[in-house]
Design a protein around this motif. Structure first.
Motif, PDB file in Angstrom:
ATOM      1  N   ILE A   3       0.919  -1.288  -0.013  1.00 50.83           N
ATOM      2  CA  ILE A   3      -0.009   0.082   0.052  1.00 50.83           C
ATOM      3  C   ILE A   3       0.738   1.306   0.009  1.00 50.83           C
ATOM      4  CG2 ILE A   3      -1.803   1.240   1.450  1.00 50.83           C
ATOM      5  CD1 ILE A   3      -2.780  -1.388   0.278  1.00 50.83           C
ATOM      6  N   LYS A   4       0.581   2.121  -0.474  1.00 55.67           N
ATOM      7  CA  LYS A   4       1.153   3.436  -0.553  1.00 55.67           C
ATOM      8  C   LYS A   4       0.266   4.765  -0.148  1.00 55.67           C
ATOM      9  CE  LYS A   4       0.268   4.879  -5.419  1.00 55.67           C
ATOM     10  NZ  LYS A   4       0.885   5.222  -6.676  1.00 55.67           N
ATOM     11  N   ILE A   5       0.751   5.733   0.279  1.00 54.36           N
ATOM     12  CA  ILE A   5       0.201   6.759   0.812  1.00 54.36           C
ATOM     13  C   ILE A   5       0.344   8.126  -0.080  1.00 54.36           C
ATOM     14  CG2 ILE A   5      -0.008   8.587   2.559  1.00 54.36           C
ATOM     15  CD1 ILE A   5       0.903   6.580   4.692  1.00 54.36           C
ATOM     16  N   THR A   6      -0.689   8.490  -0.929  1.00 52.08           N
ATOM     17  CA  THR A   6      -0.729   9.377  -1.913  1.00 52.08           C
ATOM     18  C   THR A   6      -0.470  11.046  -1.375  1.00 52.08           C
ATOM     19  OG1 THR A   6      -3.158  10.049  -1.899  1.00 52.08           O
ATOM     20  CG2 THR A   6      -2.394   8.086  -3.103  1.00 52.08           C
ATOM     21  N   ASP A   7      -0.210  12.004  -2.281  1.00 53.19           N
ATOM     22  CA  ASP A   7      -0.126  13.161  -1.817  1.00 53.19           C
ATOM     23  C   ASP A   7      -1.466  13.852  -1.295  1.00 53.19           C
ATOM     24  OD1 ASP A   7      -1.218  13.538  -4.198  1.00 53.19           O
ATOM     25  OD2 ASP A   7       0.562  14.538  -5.087  1.00 53.19           O
ATOM     26  N   ASP A   8      -2.543  13.234  -1.421  1.00 50.92           N
ATOM     27  CA  ASP A   8      -3.776  13.798  -0.639  1.00 50.92           C
ATOM     28  C   ASP A   8      -3.527  13.589   0.966  1.00 50.92           C
ATOM     29  OD1 ASP A   8      -5.209  14.280  -2.914  1.00 50.92           O
ATOM     30  OD2 ASP A   8      -5.836  12.218  -3.197  1.00 50.92           O
ATOM     31  N   CYS A  62       5.565  -3.055   4.175  1.00 50.88           N
ATOM     32  CA  CYS A  62       4.163  -3.432   3.931  1.00 50.88           C
ATOM     33  C   CYS A  62       3.739  -5.016   3.383  1.00 50.88           C
ATOM     34  CB  CYS A  62       3.544  -2.419   3.017  1.00 50.88           C
ATOM     35  SG  CYS A  62       1.715  -2.702   2.799  1.00 50.88           S
ATOM     36  N   THR A  63       2.944  -5.586   4.133  1.00 50.78           N
ATOM     37  CA  THR A  63       2.428  -6.885   3.565  1.00 50.78           C
ATOM     38  C   THR A  63       0.784  -6.805   3.539  1.00 50.78           C
ATOM     39  OG1 THR A  63       1.926  -7.467   6.369  1.00 50.78           O
ATOM     40  CG2 THR A  63       4.318  -7.932   5.066  1.00 50.78           C
ATOM     41  N   GLU A  64       0.453  -5.623   3.177  1.00 50.09           N
ATOM     42  CA  GLU A  64      -1.053  -5.610   3.008  1.00 50.09           C
ATOM     43  C   GLU A  64      -1.707  -6.108   4.473  1.00 50.09           C
ATOM     44  OE1 GLU A  64      -3.310  -6.432  -0.418  1.00 50.09           O
ATOM     45  OE2 GLU A  64      -1.308  -6.704  -1.431  1.00 50.09           O
ATOM     46  N   CYS A  65      -1.033  -6.121   5.375  1.00 51.19           N
ATOM     47  CA  CYS A  65      -1.363  -6.762   6.864  1.00 51.19           C
ATOM     48  C   CYS A  65      -1.665  -8.025   6.888  1.00 51.19           C
ATOM     49  CB  CYS A  65      -2.780  -6.103   7.208  1.00 51.19           C
ATOM     50  SG  CYS A  65      -2.605  -4.244   7.822  1.00 51.19           S
ATOM     51  N   CYS A  83      -4.579   6.087   1.241  1.00 47.96           N
ATOM     52  CA  CYS A  83      -3.880   4.674   1.556  1.00 47.96           C
ATOM     53  C   CYS A  83      -4.424   3.671   0.421  1.00 47.96           C
ATOM     54  CB  CYS A  83      -4.003   4.018   2.797  1.00 47.96           C
ATOM     55  SG  CYS A  83      -3.419   4.695   4.347  1.00 47.96           S
ATOM     56  N   VAL A  84      -3.672   3.637  -0.645  1.00 46.09           N
ATOM     57  CA  VAL A  84      -4.197   2.880  -1.923  1.00 46.09           C
ATOM     58  C   VAL A  84      -3.137   1.913  -2.118  1.00 46.09           C
ATOM     59  CG1 VAL A  84      -5.432   5.296  -2.731  1.00 46.09           C
ATOM     60  CG2 VAL A  84      -3.048   4.617  -3.452  1.00 46.09           C
ATOM     61  N   ASP A  85      -3.751   0.974  -2.967  1.00 41.35           N
ATOM     62  CA  ASP A  85      -2.788  -0.047  -3.846  1.00 41.35           C
ATOM     63  C   ASP A  85      -1.520   0.663  -4.692  1.00 41.35           C
ATOM     64  OD1 ASP A  85      -4.700  -1.967  -3.022  1.00 41.35           O
ATOM     65  OD2 ASP A  85      -5.439  -2.410  -4.915  1.00 41.35           O
ATOM     66  N   ASP A  86      -0.413   0.037  -4.334  1.00 41.76           N
ATOM     67  CA  ASP A  86       0.859   0.392  -4.859  1.00 41.76           C
ATOM     68  C   ASP A  86       1.163  -0.651  -6.139  1.00 41.76           C
ATOM     69  OD1 ASP A  86       3.410   1.117  -5.982  1.00 41.76           O
ATOM     70  OD2 ASP A  86       4.218   1.237  -4.035  1.00 41.76           O
TER      71      ASP A  86
END
Ligand code: SF4
Length: 105
Positions: A3-8, A62-65, A83-86
């Motif tokens: 997962i990645k965190i965007t600039d939002d 990150c293991t997608e939990c 927090c969206v799919d990378d």
């Protein structure tokens, strides 16, 4: 995939305590494999997802939990859905579980 965190990101910090791998860091904070895991590698790193503007997810942690939660815990609590799919880091179930087992031996 990670997962990645965007600039939002609004830097509210809601996600950071939710991560079972301690993969989420504040802006400009270097990440370490050893933070919140059983790994002994405590080298400070500023690669793999690092951001000096927003909270970020260390891709290699990150293991997608997998093994902890049914869904990504960070995405579940994020008030702005950043927090969206990378898509650049797609991993199979086996790869995600191997990653989890490496972090928590
Ligand atoms: Fe951490 Fe889970 Fe979010 Fe990945 S999906 S950063 S393991 S809370």
């Amino acid at each position: 995939m990670a997962i990645k965190i965007t600039d939002d990101c609004i830097c509210c910090e809601a996600c950071e305590p939710e991560c079972p791998n301690n993969a989420i860091y504040a802006p400009e904070e270097a990440w370490k494999f050893s933070d919140g895991t059983t790994m002994e590698n405590d080298e400070e790193r500023e690669d793999g997802g690092f951001s000096d503007e927003f909270f970020y997810i260390a891709t290699d942690k990150c293991t997608e939990c997998r093994g902890f939660n049914d869904e990504p815990a960070c995405a579940a609590v994020c008030p702005v859905d950043c927090c969206v799919d990378d898509e650049d880091h797609v991993e199979t179930e086996d790869e995600l579980m191997a990653k989890k087992n490496k972090l928590h031996a």
